[in-house]
Design an enzyme around this catalytic site. Structure first.
Site, PDB file in Angstrom:
ATOM      1  N   SER A 165       0.829  -1.213   0.000  1.00  0.00           N
ATOM      2  CA  SER A 165       0.000   0.000   0.000  1.00  0.00           C
ATOM      3  C   SER A 165       0.860   1.258   0.000  1.00  0.00           C
ATOM      4  O   SER A 165       2.016   1.231   0.407  1.00  0.00           O
ATOM      5  CB  SER A 165      -0.872   0.041   1.244  1.00  0.00           C
ATOM      6  OG  SER A 165      -1.643  -1.114   1.336  1.00  0.00           O
TER       7      SER A 165
HETATM    8  N1  SAH Z   1       0.171  -5.373   4.015  1.00  0.00           N
HETATM    9  C1  SAH Z   1       0.801  -5.697   2.772  1.00  0.00           C
HETATM   10  C2  SAH Z   1      -0.118  -5.406   1.620  1.00  0.00           C
HETATM   11  C3  SAH Z   1      -0.296  -6.619   0.853  1.00  0.00           C
HETATM   12  S1  SAH Z   1      -1.561  -6.592  -0.386  1.00  0.00           S
HETATM   13  C4  SAH Z   1       2.134  -4.982   2.606  1.00  0.00           C
HETATM   14  O1  SAH Z   1       2.456  -4.104   3.429  1.00  0.00           O
HETATM   15  O2  SAH Z   1       2.871  -5.296   1.665  1.00  0.00           O
HETATM   16  C5  SAH Z   1      -2.703  -7.730   0.333  1.00  0.00           C
HETATM   17  C6  SAH Z   1      -2.172  -9.094   0.656  1.00  0.00           C
HETATM   18  O3  SAH Z   1      -3.274  -9.845   1.147  1.00  0.00           O
HETATM   19  C7  SAH Z   1      -1.615  -9.847  -0.532  1.00  0.00           C
HETATM   20  O4  SAH Z   1      -0.316 -10.270  -0.245  1.00  0.00           O
HETATM   21  C8  SAH Z   1      -2.567 -11.034  -0.677  1.00  0.00           C
HETATM   22  O5  SAH Z   1      -1.928 -12.213  -1.117  1.00  0.00           O
HETATM   23  C9  SAH Z   1      -3.089 -11.174   0.738  1.00  0.00           C
HETATM   24  N2  SAH Z   1      -4.372 -11.881   0.868  1.00  0.00           N
HETATM   25  C10 SAH Z   1      -5.473 -11.764   0.095  1.00  0.00           C
HETATM   26  N3  SAH Z   1      -6.439 -12.589   0.545  1.00  0.00           N
HETATM   27  C11 SAH Z   1      -5.932 -13.237   1.621  1.00  0.00           C
HETATM   28  C12 SAH Z   1      -6.442 -14.225   2.515  1.00  0.00           C
HETATM   29  N4  SAH Z   1      -7.667 -14.742   2.406  1.00  0.00           N
HETATM   30  N5  SAH Z   1      -5.634 -14.662   3.504  1.00  0.00           N
HETATM   31  C13 SAH Z   1      -4.379 -14.188   3.644  1.00  0.00           C
HETATM   32  N6  SAH Z   1      -3.848 -13.251   2.834  1.00  0.00           N
HETATM   33  C14 SAH Z   1      -4.602 -12.790   1.839  1.00  0.00           C
END
Ligand code: SAH
Length: 231
Positions: free
Chosen positions: A70
């Site tokens: 993000s």
């Molecule tokens: N907080 C992260 C942002 C990642 S984007 C950062 O600072 O980089 C959102 C993330 O959520 C992705 O890596 C995606 O794979 C994960 N995600 C999506 N659905 C999910 C689920 N059901 N369980 C665990 N992770 C999930």
């Protein structure tokens, strides 16, 4: 790179970081603990080298597997709205690059973080090791199911959007707990919401529009793995 070139590159990053911190302050992030945690967390280490020089721009950046880290403003806003205290334990859904996890880890006792992509989780855990962040515990899994063994949580943060917050995650909140999550459909602007658990139930506030990748139930199919073959 020659030593001089390295230190020049580092100086440029420090300057960009200071500019970003000023931008976050101007945008309304006032919590000095949150700004301090962002200052101490090297975002350039959470993206591939191709994006390193953009690490302190207020931009979301690709992290592989079609996911993004993000933009720093959204990380700062969500962290501030969580009102983290030193004794809190937090659950994060969507470890991704691990950047948000690392920021949280500087502000609370322990972070439990769930990610569904094995490759992303591996990279994130390596970064936590390099940065000696020892109060983070990760799990590969479907975060929509929560992490019941460690519940209840003082704080819950979801960094991927779903049409509604999975009930298991709301149910895992401790009394007085706070959950921050983006809610809405894929491809549309989503509402960032904050849910508080009180004696009498829950209250919800809107915190503004955001845009996140979707929260996806289940684990990705492994290439060459369990995918069924059609005959
Ligand atoms: N907080 C992260 C942002 C990642 S984007 C950062 O600072 O980089 C959102 C993330 O959520 C992705 O890596 C995606 O794979 C994960 N995600 C999506 N659905 C999910 C689920 N059901 N369980 C665990 N992770 C999930």
């Amino acid at each position: 790179m020659a030593p001089d070139a390295i230190s020049l590159a580092e100086t440029a990053l420090v300057q960009k970081k200071l500019r970003l911190l000023m931008e976050l302050r101007r945008a309304g992030i006032g919590d000095a603990r949150v700004l301090g945690a962002i200052e101490k967390t090297p975002r350039e280490k959470f993206v591939s080298s191709a994006f390193e020089d953009q690490a302190y721009e207020n931009l979301a950046l690709p992290i592989g597997q079609g996911q993004t880290v993000s933009q720093p403003y959204v990380v700062a806003l969500m962290t501030e709205k969580l009102e983290l205290g030193e004794r809190h334990n937090a659950l994060e859904i969507g470890t991704g690059s691990g950047y948000q996890t690392a920021v949280l880890a500087r502000l609370c006792r322990r972070v439990f973080s769930v990610e569904r992509h094995r490759e992303l989780l591996g990279d994130a855990e390596r970064r936590f090791g390099e940065l000696r962040l020892r109060n983070i515990v990760c799990r590969l899994g479907d975060g929509t199911k929560g992490w019941p063994e460690q519940a209840p949580y003082d704080r819950v943060i979801i960094t991927a959007a779903a049409p509604e917050v999975p009930p298991t995650l709301i149910g895992g909140l401790a009394l007085g707990g706070i959950l921050v999550a983006p809610v809405g459909d894929d491809h549309r602007d989503q509402q960032l919401i904050r849910i508080r658990r009180h004696d009498q139930g829950f209250s919800t506030e809107d915190l503004g529009l955001v845009r996140f990748v979707p929260l996806v139930a289940g684990l990705p199919r492994r290439a060459g793995g369990q995918a069924s073959t059609k005959t």
